[in-house]
Design a protein around this motif. Structure first.
Motif, short mmCIF file in Angstrom:
data_model
loop_
_atom_site.label_atom_id
_atom_site.label_comp_id
_atom_site.label_asym_id
_atom_site.label_seq_id
_atom_site.Cartn_x
_atom_site.Cartn_y
_atom_site.Cartn_z
N TYR A 185 11.65 -13.63 2.58
CA TYR A 185 10.81 -12.75 1.78
C TYR A 185 11.39 -11.34 1.63
N LEU A 186 12.46 -11.04 2.35
CA LEU A 186 13.00 -9.68 2.37
C LEU A 186 14.10 -9.51 1.33
N ASP A 187 14.20 -8.29 0.81
CA ASP A 187 15.20 -7.99 -0.23
C ASP A 187 16.58 -7.75 0.35
N GLU A 188 16.62 -7.11 1.53
CA GLU A 188 17.89 -6.76 2.15
C GLU A 188 17.78 -6.94 3.66
N GLU B 231 14.37 1.89 -4.87
CA GLU B 231 15.49 1.68 -5.79
C GLU B 231 14.94 1.57 -7.20
N ASN B 232 15.29 2.55 -8.04
CA ASN B 232 14.81 2.58 -9.43
C ASN B 232 13.29 2.50 -9.50
N GLY B 233 12.65 3.24 -8.59
CA GLY B 233 11.19 3.27 -8.58
C GLY B 233 10.54 2.04 -7.98
N ARG B 234 11.32 1.11 -7.44
CA ARG B 234 10.78 -0.11 -6.85
C ARG B 234 10.92 -0.07 -5.33
N ARG B 235 9.89 -0.51 -4.66
CA ARG B 235 9.91 -0.56 -3.19
C ARG B 235 10.72 -1.78 -2.74
N HIS C 100 0.85 -1.20 0.00
CA HIS C 100 0.00 0.00 0.00
C HIS C 100 0.88 1.25 0.00
N ARG C 101 0.47 2.24 -0.75
CA ARG C 101 1.32 3.43 -0.92
C ARG C 101 1.58 4.16 0.39
N ASP C 102 0.68 4.03 1.37
CA ASP C 102 0.83 4.76 2.63
C ASP C 102 1.50 3.93 3.73
N PHE C 103 1.91 2.72 3.41
CA PHE C 103 2.59 1.86 4.38
C PHE C 103 4.02 2.36 4.62
#
Length: 326
Positions: free
Chosen positions: A95-98, A117-121, A76-79
């Motif tokens: 499940y985590l990226d970093e 990062e590059n428009g990605r959450r 969600h955009r507000d999270f």
């Protein structure tokens, strides 16, 4: 617009009672993600900070172990982020990226934060429990170098909090050895094995008997990670006796008593204080790990957050709870 509508918009619900249906009243929202959340002080703690900063933010209790469903909500955009608690602290890692260094090394995540990062959450995991333990000592002990450093340390317990305590002591507090005392030998063996696999088990020593404890140097820092109850079984009684041998030694130090529910004034804390130890309440660890979480979420350093206000609010809330149980 009616007065009721205006009041509804200007006064978002308290972070201590926020529900999913009230999220629309906030500018941004986070989650407390785990099971058995009713007594958690996390939403209340963060609400104190957001009100002080003038942020229309809040943390929603999400009683769930469904990680994919949670991550959909997190898009969600507000999270803004989440506090992660049991049973999800380990299960969420894949499940985590970093992961931060502490999160990776301890093998548990209690904080999810975001970056772009590059428009990605990007979903990032942190472990602020370790910071809470570290700061509990360094914010309360006037001369850590004299009292804590270059001495043995002691961890009582063998669960998740004990693992965070071992890491915090090993990384920041310059121990010569880290003693482990626990009622369950298999649990201690598992802790030592896991810590060795992650690269910080080299200082661990399981202290099993009173005689062994009597032969060892006094610890400077103790972290107690066990519930507040009178020992009942032979194993529990032995673990308490071994712990008291260390407390009885002539050279004293500081003990962080991690248990704070329903009250931070525990039996073990009272014994330690009577024997001349500086006792640090478990609410301190709660406060400092929470402040560290909001550092990630608000991008403000801790010295810009209302430390004293949070400490006072948590102390008051815990006192109210303890009184209600009398």
């Amino acid at each position: 617009m009616s007065l009721a509508q205006n009041d509804h918009q200007s006064n978002p619900p308290s972070g201590d009672s926020l529900t999913s249906s009230q999220v629309s009243q906030l500018d941004r929202h986070g989650y407390l993600f785990g099971k058995k959340l009713t007594n958690s002080l996390s939403p209340y703690l963060h609400n104190v900070i957001y009100q002080h900063l003038g942020l229309r933010w809040g943390q929603v209790r999400l009683d769930s172990a469904d990680i994919p469903a949670f991550l959909e909500l997190a898009r969600h955009r507000d999270f803004y982020g989440a506090s992660v608690t049991m049973p999800n602290k380990v299960a969420i890692l894949p499940y985590l990226d970093e992961l931060t260094e502490e999160c990776r090394d301890v093998g548990a995540c209690n904080t999810l934060f975001l970056r772009e990062e590059n428009g990605r959450r990007i979903f990032c995991g942190a472990n602020t429990d370790t910071i809470g333990i570290r700061e509990s000592f360094y914010q309360n002990v006037s001369d850590p170098d004299a009292l804590l450093h270059h001495r043995p340390a002691l961890v009582v317990g063998g669960g998740g909090a004990a693992r965070s305590a071992i890491y915090a002591l090993w990384k920041w507090m310059k121990p010569t050895t880290i003693y482990l005392v626990n009622r369950d030998e298999a649990e201690v063996d598992a802790v030592i094995r896991e810590c060795n696999e992650r690269g910080y088990g080299d200082l661990l020593q399981h202290v099993k008997t009173v005689a062994q404890a009597e032969s060892l140097q006094a610890p400077g820092a103790i972290v107690a990670c066990v519930p507040d109850f009178e020992p009942q079984t032979p194993e529990e009684i032995l673990a308490r006796e071994v712990t008291e041998v260390f407390l009885d030694k002539e050279t004293k130090g500081a003990i962080l008593e991690m248990c704070y529910n329903p009250t931070p004034f525990t039996r073990l804390g009272a014994i330690a204080e009577e024997k001349g130890w500086q006792v640090i309440l478990g609410t301190e660890a709660l406060v400092w790990q929470g402040l560290e979480q909001d550092k990630y979420w608000t991008n403000r350093p801790v010295d810009e957050l209302p430390v004293q206000k949070v400490q006072e609010a948590i102390a008051e809330k815990v006192a109210q709870r303890a009184h209600s149980k009398l």
